[in-house]
Design a protein around this motif. Structure first.
Motif, PDB file in Angstrom:
ATOM      1  N   GLY A  10       0.808  -1.210   0.000  1.00  0.00           N
ATOM      2  CA  GLY A  10       0.000   0.000   0.000  1.00  0.00           C
ATOM      3  C   GLY A  10       0.843   1.262   0.000  1.00  0.00           C
ATOM      4  O   GLY A  10       0.538   2.226  -0.696  1.00  0.00           O
ATOM      5  N   LEU A  11       1.930   1.239   0.777  1.00  0.00           N
ATOM      6  CA  LEU A  11       2.816   2.403   0.811  1.00  0.00           C
ATOM      7  C   LEU A  11       3.497   2.631  -0.540  1.00  0.00           C
ATOM      8  O   LEU A  11       3.615   3.764  -1.002  1.00  0.00           O
ATOM      9  N   LEU A  12       3.932   1.542  -1.169  1.00  0.00           N
ATOM     10  CA  LEU A  12       4.579   1.678  -2.478  1.00  0.00           C
ATOM     11  C   LEU A  12       3.597   2.169  -3.535  1.00  0.00           C
ATOM     12  O   LEU A  12       3.942   3.010  -4.371  1.00  0.00           O
ATOM     13  N   LEU A  13       2.363   1.666  -3.503  1.00  0.00           N
ATOM     14  CA  LEU A  13       1.349   2.147  -4.451  1.00  0.00           C
ATOM     15  C   LEU A  13       0.992   3.608  -4.186  1.00  0.00           C
ATOM     16  O   LEU A  13       0.728   4.369  -5.111  1.00  0.00           O
ATOM     17  N   PHE A  14       0.992   3.998  -2.908  1.00  0.00           N
ATOM     18  CA  PHE A  14       0.726   5.400  -2.575  1.00  0.00           C
ATOM     19  C   PHE A  14       1.812   6.303  -3.141  1.00  0.00           C
ATOM     20  O   PHE A  14       1.527   7.346  -3.725  1.00  0.00           O
ATOM     21  N   LEU A  15       3.065   5.890  -2.986  1.00  0.00           N
ATOM     22  CA  LEU A  15       4.168   6.677  -3.544  1.00  0.00           C
ATOM     23  C   LEU A  15       4.105   6.707  -5.067  1.00  0.00           C
ATOM     24  O   LEU A  15       4.397   7.738  -5.685  1.00  0.00           O
ATOM     25  N   LEU A  16       3.707   5.605  -5.685  1.00  0.00           N
ATOM     26  CA  LEU A  16       3.555   5.569  -7.134  1.00  0.00           C
ATOM     27  C   LEU A  16       2.451   6.507  -7.590  1.00  0.00           C
ATOM     28  O   LEU A  16       2.599   7.229  -8.578  1.00  0.00           O
ATOM     29  N   SER A  17       1.352   6.546  -6.867  1.00  0.00           N
ATOM     30  CA  SER A  17       0.257   7.443  -7.255  1.00  0.00           C
ATOM     31  C   SER A  17       0.661   8.900  -7.100  1.00  0.00           C
ATOM     32  O   SER A  17       0.265   9.747  -7.887  1.00  0.00           O
ATOM     33  N   ALA A  18       1.486   9.198  -6.096  1.00  0.00           N
ATOM     34  CA  ALA A  18       1.963  10.567  -5.923  1.00  0.00           C
ATOM     35  C   ALA A  18       2.952  10.938  -7.019  1.00  0.00           C
ATOM     36  O   ALA A  18       2.972  12.068  -7.498  1.00  0.00           O
ATOM     37  N   ALA A  19       3.770   9.980  -7.447  1.00  0.00           N
ATOM     38  CA  ALA A  19       4.761  10.257  -8.487  1.00  0.00           C
ATOM     39  C   ALA A  19       4.119  10.399  -9.859  1.00  0.00           C
ATOM     40  O   ALA A  19       4.559  11.207 -10.680  1.00  0.00           O
TER      41      ALA A  19
END
Length: 71
Positions: A10-19
């Motif tokens: 979830g954290l990695l997907l959150f960072l991907l969505s922000a990027a």
């Protein structure tokens, strides 16, 4: 899958969505991030990792608010 692995996903997907989002958050990874946080929260709260489940539940709320523009 353990709650910790789902929380990390979830954290990695959150960072991907922000990027990926130029002026906001990208919707597809953001929604997947919310789903991963909710799955982690469910497994954590039902099992022995209650603190991890509670943290995942809070992160799911914050992520949903950012992705859907509630904040």
């Amino acid at each position: 899958m353990t709650p910790g692995v789902l929380l990390l996903a979830g954290l990695l997907l959150f960072l991907l969505s922000a990027a990926l989002g130029g002026d906001g958050f990208s919707r597809a990874p953001g929604i997947l991030s919310v789903l991963a946080f909710l799955a982690s929260a469910t497994l954590g709260l039902l099992g022995a990792a209650r603190a991890l489940g509670a943290a995942a539940l809070v992160l799911a709320g914050v992520t949903a608010a950012l992705v859907f523009g509630w904040l």
